[in-house]
Design a protein around this motif. Structure first.
Motif, PDB file in Angstrom:
ATOM      1  N   TYR A  57       0.800  -1.218   0.000  1.00 45.52           N
ATOM      2  CA  TYR A  57       0.000   0.000   0.000  1.00 45.52           C
ATOM      3  C   TYR A  57       0.838   1.276   0.000  1.00 45.52           C
ATOM      4  O   TYR A  57       0.305   2.367  -0.133  1.00 45.52           O
ATOM      5  CB  TYR A  57      -0.991   0.021   1.166  1.00 45.52           C
ATOM      6  CG  TYR A  57      -0.369  -0.228   2.523  1.00 45.52           C
ATOM      7  CD1 TYR A  57       0.225   0.803   3.235  1.00 45.52           C
ATOM      8  CD2 TYR A  57      -0.398  -1.495   3.088  1.00 45.52           C
ATOM      9  CE1 TYR A  57       0.783   0.576   4.472  1.00 45.52           C
ATOM     10  CE2 TYR A  57       0.154  -1.734   4.330  1.00 45.52           C
ATOM     11  CZ  TYR A  57       0.750  -0.692   5.016  1.00 45.52           C
ATOM     12  OH  TYR A  57       1.308  -0.918   6.241  1.00 45.52           O
ATOM     13  N   LYS A  87       2.880   3.306  -2.192  1.00 50.95           N
ATOM     14  CA  LYS A  87       3.059   3.353  -3.644  1.00 50.95           C
ATOM     15  C   LYS A  87       4.433   3.862  -4.057  1.00 50.95           C
ATOM     16  O   LYS A  87       4.849   3.658  -5.181  1.00 50.95           O
ATOM     17  CB  LYS A  87       1.979   4.239  -4.287  1.00 50.95           C
ATOM     18  CG  LYS A  87       0.572   3.735  -4.058  1.00 50.95           C
ATOM     19  CD  LYS A  87       0.363   2.340  -4.563  1.00 50.95           C
ATOM     20  CE  LYS A  87       0.140   2.322  -6.050  1.00 50.95           C
ATOM     21  NZ  LYS A  87      -0.194   1.008  -6.575  1.00 50.95           N
ATOM     22  N   ASP A 136      -1.425   4.568  -0.311  1.00 46.29           N
ATOM     23  CA  ASP A 136      -2.736   4.501  -0.949  1.00 46.29           C
ATOM     24  C   ASP A 136      -3.730   3.994   0.100  1.00 46.29           C
ATOM     25  O   ASP A 136      -3.638   2.846   0.549  1.00 46.29           O
ATOM     26  CB  ASP A 136      -2.685   3.566  -2.153  1.00 46.29           C
ATOM     27  CG  ASP A 136      -3.957   3.591  -2.973  1.00 46.29           C
ATOM     28  OD1 ASP A 136      -5.057   3.490  -2.380  1.00 46.29           O
ATOM     29  OD2 ASP A 136      -3.874   3.694  -4.211  1.00 46.29           O
ATOM     30  N   LEU A 176      -5.662   0.702  -0.620  1.00 47.27           N
ATOM     31  CA  LEU A 176      -4.887  -0.519  -0.435  1.00 47.27           C
ATOM     32  C   LEU A 176      -4.603  -0.776   1.041  1.00 47.27           C
ATOM     33  O   LEU A 176      -4.607  -1.924   1.491  1.00 47.27           O
ATOM     34  CB  LEU A 176      -3.585  -0.443  -1.227  1.00 47.27           C
ATOM     35  CG  LEU A 176      -3.750  -0.318  -2.745  1.00 47.27           C
ATOM     36  CD1 LEU A 176      -2.391  -0.219  -3.420  1.00 47.27           C
ATOM     37  CD2 LEU A 176      -4.569  -1.463  -3.309  1.00 47.27           C
ATOM     38  N   GLU A 217      -8.052  -1.862  -5.686  1.00 49.94           N
ATOM     39  CA  GLU A 217      -7.311  -0.755  -6.287  1.00 49.94           C
ATOM     40  C   GLU A 217      -8.095  -0.216  -7.472  1.00 49.94           C
ATOM     41  O   GLU A 217      -8.802  -0.950  -8.146  1.00 49.94           O
ATOM     42  CB  GLU A 217      -5.937  -1.246  -6.750  1.00 49.94           C
ATOM     43  CG  GLU A 217      -5.021  -0.143  -7.212  1.00 49.94           C
ATOM     44  CD  GLU A 217      -3.597  -0.631  -7.434  1.00 49.94           C
ATOM     45  OE1 GLU A 217      -2.712   0.223  -7.600  1.00 49.94           O
ATOM     46  OE2 GLU A 217      -3.363  -1.857  -7.440  1.00 49.94           O
TER      47      GLU A 217
END
Length: 176
Positions: A68, A70, A84, A87, A93
Motif C-alpha cells: 500500500y 506506492k 494509498d 490498499l 485498487e
C-alpha cells in the motif's frame, strides 16, 4: 494558502455567517476533521495534521515497501512517502483520476502523503458526537479513532499515528 487551510477558512466563515459562534472559534481545531471519500464511505483525519492537499504527481517506486506504500514524490524538494488509503484498508485498487488527491500530513514531525479518491470538506465533530473506537477492530491499536456523526452523516475517523506507524513507512535515511 494551502487548499486544506482554505477549506478550514471557508468552513469557519460559513459557520460564522450562520451565527454558529462556537464553530467560528479557531480554538475548536481539535474537533475539526478533513473528510474524504474512499469508495462509498466517508473518512476523516484531524485537520491539525494536514499541511496541504495536492493533485496526483509522478510517483517514484521504492522497493521493499508494503504493497500500500506506492512510493515517494518530490514536493518542492521534500521527499514524501505515499500511502494509498484504499490498499491500506484492503479495498480494490482503482486507477487514479482527476479527483484523486494526496493529503499531505505531518505525523510525528514526518511528512506522509495519503492517496484518497477525493476530498469532501472540513467538518466540526464535537467529542459528544464521536463514538469511541473501543468497539472497533480486533483489540490493541486500531486505525479507527472513532465514528463521527453529524446529522445523518457518518464519518470514520482515523488515528493517523496508527495509520502511518513507523514500521510501515520507514525509508532509508539516505532518501530523506
Amino acid at each position: 494558502m494551502t487548499e486544506a487551510a482554505q477549506l478550514t477558512e471557508d468552513a469557519l466563515n460559513a459557520a460564522a455567517a450562520r451565527g454558529d459562534a462556537a464553530f467560528a472559534d479557531a480554538d475548536n481545531v481539535d474537533d475539526m476533521y478533513l473528510t474524504f471519500a474512499l469508495a462509498d464511505e466517508e473518512y476523516g483525519v484531524g485537520i491539525g495534521v494536514v499541511t496541504e492537499i495536492v493533485g496526483m504527481q509522478r510517483i517514484m517506486s521504492v522497493p521493499d515497501m508494503p504493497h500500500y506504500v506506492k512510493g515517494v514524490i518530490n514536493l518542492r524538494g521534500k521527499v514524501i512517502p505515499l500511502m494509498d488509503a484504499r490498499l491500506r484498508f484492503g479495498m480494490e485498487e482503482r486507477p487514479y483520476d482527476d479527483r484523486t488527491v494526496v493529503i499531505v500530513m505531518d505525523v510525528a514531525d514526518a511528512l506522509i502523503g495519503l492517496i484518497v479518491d477525493g476530498v469532501s470538506e472540513v467538518l466540526e465533530i464535537p467529542p459528544s458526537q464521536v463514538d469511541a473506537h473501543g468497539q472497533f477492530g480486533k483489540g490493541g491499536r486500531s486505525v479507527i479513532s472513532g465514528i463521527g456523526k453529524i446529522g445523518e452523516r457518518v464519518s470514520i475517523l482515523l488515528d493517523v499515528q496508527v495509520l502511518v506507524s513507523d514500521s510501515d513507512i520507514s525509508l532509508p535515511a539516505e532518501m530523506l
